[in-house]
Design a protein around this motif. Sequence first.
Motif, PDB file in Angstrom:
ATOM      1  N   ILE A  27      91.991  26.068 -35.278  1.00 50.04           N
ATOM      2  CA  ILE A  27      92.771  24.840 -35.125  1.00 50.04           C
ATOM      3  C   ILE A  27      93.789  25.000 -34.010  1.00 50.04           C
ATOM      4  CG2 ILE A  27      94.530  23.417 -36.265  1.00 50.04           C
ATOM      5  CD1 ILE A  27      92.877  23.778 -38.855  1.00 50.04           C
ATOM      6  N   SER A  28      94.418  26.175 -33.964  1.00 50.81           N
ATOM      7  CA  SER A  28      95.327  26.505 -32.858  1.00 50.81           C
ATOM      8  C   SER A  28      94.606  27.475 -31.947  1.00 50.81           C
ATOM      9  CB  SER A  28      96.609  27.162 -33.382  1.00 50.81           C
ATOM     10  OG  SER A  28      97.339  27.703 -32.302  1.00 50.81           O
ATOM     11  N   PHE A  29      94.770  27.274 -30.648  1.00 46.00           N
ATOM     12  CA  PHE A  29      94.162  28.202 -29.703  1.00 46.00           C
ATOM     13  C   PHE A  29      95.062  29.403 -29.428  1.00 46.00           C
ATOM     14  CE2 PHE A  29      90.727  25.605 -27.303  1.00 46.00           C
ATOM     15  CZ  PHE A  29      90.084  25.358 -28.490  1.00 46.00           C
ATOM     16  N   GLU A  30      96.217  29.451 -30.048  1.00 50.70           N
ATOM     17  CA  GLU A  30      97.049  30.643 -29.919  1.00 50.70           C
ATOM     18  C   GLU A  30      96.379  31.765 -30.692  1.00 50.70           C
ATOM     19  OE1 GLU A  30     101.319  30.432 -29.494  1.00 50.70           O
ATOM     20  OE2 GLU A  30     101.197  28.390 -30.281  1.00 50.70           O
ATOM     21  N   GLU A  31      96.602  33.000 -30.225  1.00 54.91           N
ATOM     22  CA  GLU A  31      95.962  34.138 -30.862  1.00 54.91           C
ATOM     23  C   GLU A  31      96.946  35.161 -31.410  1.00 54.91           C
ATOM     24  OE1 GLU A  31      91.764  34.728 -28.961  1.00 54.91           O
ATOM     25  OE2 GLU A  31      93.242  34.564 -27.336  1.00 54.91           O
ATOM     26  N   LEU A  32      98.213  35.039 -31.037  1.00 55.22           N
ATOM     27  CA  LEU A  32      99.242  35.944 -31.525  1.00 55.22           C
ATOM     28  C   LEU A  32     100.240  35.167 -32.365  1.00 55.22           C
ATOM     29  CD1 LEU A  32      99.883  37.953 -28.229  1.00 55.22           C
ATOM     30  CD2 LEU A  32      98.483  38.631 -30.201  1.00 55.22           C
ATOM     31  N   PRO A  33     100.769  35.784 -33.429  1.00 57.27           N
ATOM     32  CA  PRO A  33     101.745  35.085 -34.273  1.00 57.27           C
ATOM     33  C   PRO A  33     102.961  34.624 -33.468  1.00 57.27           C
ATOM     34  CG  PRO A  33     101.126  37.206 -35.232  1.00 57.27           C
ATOM     35  CD  PRO A  33     100.519  37.151 -33.869  1.00 57.27           C
ATOM     36  N   VAL A  34     103.542  33.533 -33.923  1.00 59.08           N
ATOM     37  CA  VAL A  34     104.733  32.975 -33.287  1.00 59.08           C
ATOM     38  C   VAL A  34     105.958  33.498 -34.036  1.00 59.08           C
ATOM     39  CG1 VAL A  34     105.978  30.824 -32.846  1.00 59.08           C
ATOM     40  CG2 VAL A  34     103.510  30.929 -32.508  1.00 59.08           C
ATOM     41  N   SER A  35     106.908  34.034 -33.295  1.00 55.17           N
ATOM     42  CA  SER A  35     108.137  34.542 -33.902  1.00 55.17           C
ATOM     43  C   SER A  35     109.062  33.389 -34.266  1.00 55.17           C
ATOM     44  CB  SER A  35     108.854  35.477 -32.930  1.00 55.17           C
ATOM     45  OG  SER A  35     109.338  34.732 -31.814  1.00 55.17           O
ATOM     46  N   THR A  36     110.039  33.704 -35.079  1.00 54.61           N
ATOM     47  CA  THR A  36     111.057  32.717 -35.423  1.00 54.61           C
ATOM     48  C   THR A  36     111.779  32.251 -34.164  1.00 54.61           C
ATOM     49  OG1 THR A  36     111.317  33.687 -37.605  1.00 54.61           O
ATOM     50  CG2 THR A  36     113.123  32.329 -36.821  1.00 54.61           C
ATOM     51  N   GLU A  37     112.067  33.181 -33.278  1.00 50.02           N
ATOM     52  CA  GLU A  37     112.741  32.837 -32.023  1.00 50.02           C
ATOM     53  C   GLU A  37     111.898  31.871 -31.190  1.00 50.02           C
ATOM     54  OE1 GLU A  37     114.526  34.968 -27.993  1.00 50.02           O
ATOM     55  OE2 GLU A  37     113.833  36.220 -29.647  1.00 50.02           O
ATOM     56  N   GLU A  38     110.602  32.134 -31.098  1.00 51.99           N
ATOM     57  CA  GLU A  38     109.724  31.251 -30.333  1.00 51.99           C
ATOM     58  C   GLU A  38     109.644  29.872 -30.988  1.00 51.99           C
ATOM     59  OE1 GLU A  38     107.243  29.457 -27.647  1.00 51.99           O
ATOM     60  OE2 GLU A  38     108.520  31.209 -27.414  1.00 51.99           O
ATOM     61  N   MET A  39     109.552  29.825 -32.297  1.00 43.89           N
ATOM     62  CA  MET A  39     109.505  28.536 -32.990  1.00 43.89           C
ATOM     63  C   MET A  39     110.806  27.771 -32.751  1.00 43.89           C
ATOM     64  SD  MET A  39     107.667  26.389 -34.762  1.00 43.89           S
ATOM     65  CE  MET A  39     106.315  27.250 -35.540  1.00 43.89           C
ATOM     66  N   THR A  40     111.926  28.461 -32.778  1.00 46.06           N
ATOM     67  CA  THR A  40     113.217  27.830 -32.490  1.00 46.06           C
ATOM     68  C   THR A  40     113.210  27.226 -31.088  1.00 46.06           C
ATOM     69  OG1 THR A  40     114.389  29.329 -33.962  1.00 46.06           O
ATOM     70  CG2 THR A  40     115.708  28.232 -32.268  1.00 46.06           C
ATOM     71  N   ASN A  41     112.703  27.975 -30.116  1.00 39.80           N
ATOM     72  CA  ASN A  41     112.631  27.478 -28.737  1.00 39.80           C
ATOM     73  C   ASN A  41     111.766  26.230 -28.641  1.00 39.80           C
ATOM     74  OD1 ASN A  41     114.254  29.565 -27.848  1.00 39.80           O
ATOM     75  ND2 ASN A  41     112.538  30.837 -27.178  1.00 39.80           N
ATOM     76  N   ARG A  42     110.665  26.208 -29.366  1.00 34.78           N
ATOM     77  CA  ARG A  42     109.766  25.052 -29.333  1.00 34.78           C
ATOM     78  C   ARG A  42     110.437  23.814 -29.921  1.00 34.78           C
ATOM     79  NH1 ARG A  42     103.776  27.686 -30.515  1.00 34.78           N
ATOM     80  NH2 ARG A  42     103.981  29.266 -28.892  1.00 34.78           N
ATOM     81  N   VAL A  43     111.111  24.001 -31.043  1.00 36.45           N
ATOM     82  CA  VAL A  43     111.818  22.876 -31.667  1.00 36.45           C
ATOM     83  C   VAL A  43     112.889  22.358 -30.710  1.00 36.45           C
ATOM     84  CG1 VAL A  43     113.364  22.202 -33.549  1.00 36.45           C
ATOM     85  CG2 VAL A  43     111.332  23.588 -34.040  1.00 36.45           C
ATOM     86  N   GLU A  44     113.679  23.249 -30.162  1.00 35.77           N
ATOM     87  CA  GLU A  44     114.745  22.843 -29.246  1.00 35.77           C
ATOM     88  C   GLU A  44     114.201  22.119 -28.026  1.00 35.77           C
ATOM     89  OE1 GLU A  44     116.907  26.488 -28.524  1.00 35.77           O
ATOM     90  OE2 GLU A  44     117.960  26.342 -30.454  1.00 35.77           O
ATOM     91  N   ASN A  45     113.065  22.571 -27.502  1.00 39.27           N
ATOM     92  CA  ASN A  45     112.456  21.913 -26.348  1.00 39.27           C
ATOM     93  C   ASN A  45     112.033  20.483 -26.686  1.00 39.27           C
ATOM     94  OD1 ASN A  45     111.294  21.885 -23.595  1.00 39.27           O
ATOM     95  ND2 ASN A  45     109.362  21.737 -24.728  1.00 39.27           N
TER      96      ASN A  45
END
Length: 164
Positions: A27-45
């Motif tokens: 479903i997601s083409f990402e292959e590595l887990p997303v960190s909390t920091e990365e998720m925070t960056n995505r939300v903020e963006n």
Amino acid sequence: MLIRKVSSSDIDSMARIYNHYIATTTISFEELPVSTEEMTNRVENVLSLGLPWIVLEQDGEVRGYAYANQWKARSAYRYTVEPSIYVAHEMKGKGIGRLLYGELLEILKSAGFKNAVGSIALPNPSSVALHERMGFKKVGEFNNIGFKFDQQISVGYWQLEFNS
């Protein structure tokens, strides 16, 4: 069930929900887990662009989330967004996706957006059914455009034109 705007306390739960799909599905083409920091960056963006990010909470737990991002960065696309929705895997089939998507689409329509374009890795009959129930129409497909778990994956595109 409560649908509300995202808060910083939701980040860990959202990363857990999303990382399940990264690790176990195409479903997601990402292959590595997303960190909390990365998720925070995505939300903020997303929020910095003035776009919505909402969560569905049940019994004090985040059970799913939905947001819209730019379809493309060029200004001519400013009225078109790409929505995404993720539901905790143990909650699939309980109507959470439909509730979240319905709320997100109402927010987008009220904000003056004209189109939403859903991208779906195929096959994914439940996502296709959800999009079509919400009024999306299939407009195209790229065959074998992704590669994950040693398999080629096609991606279909569904468009919803909001009525003014």
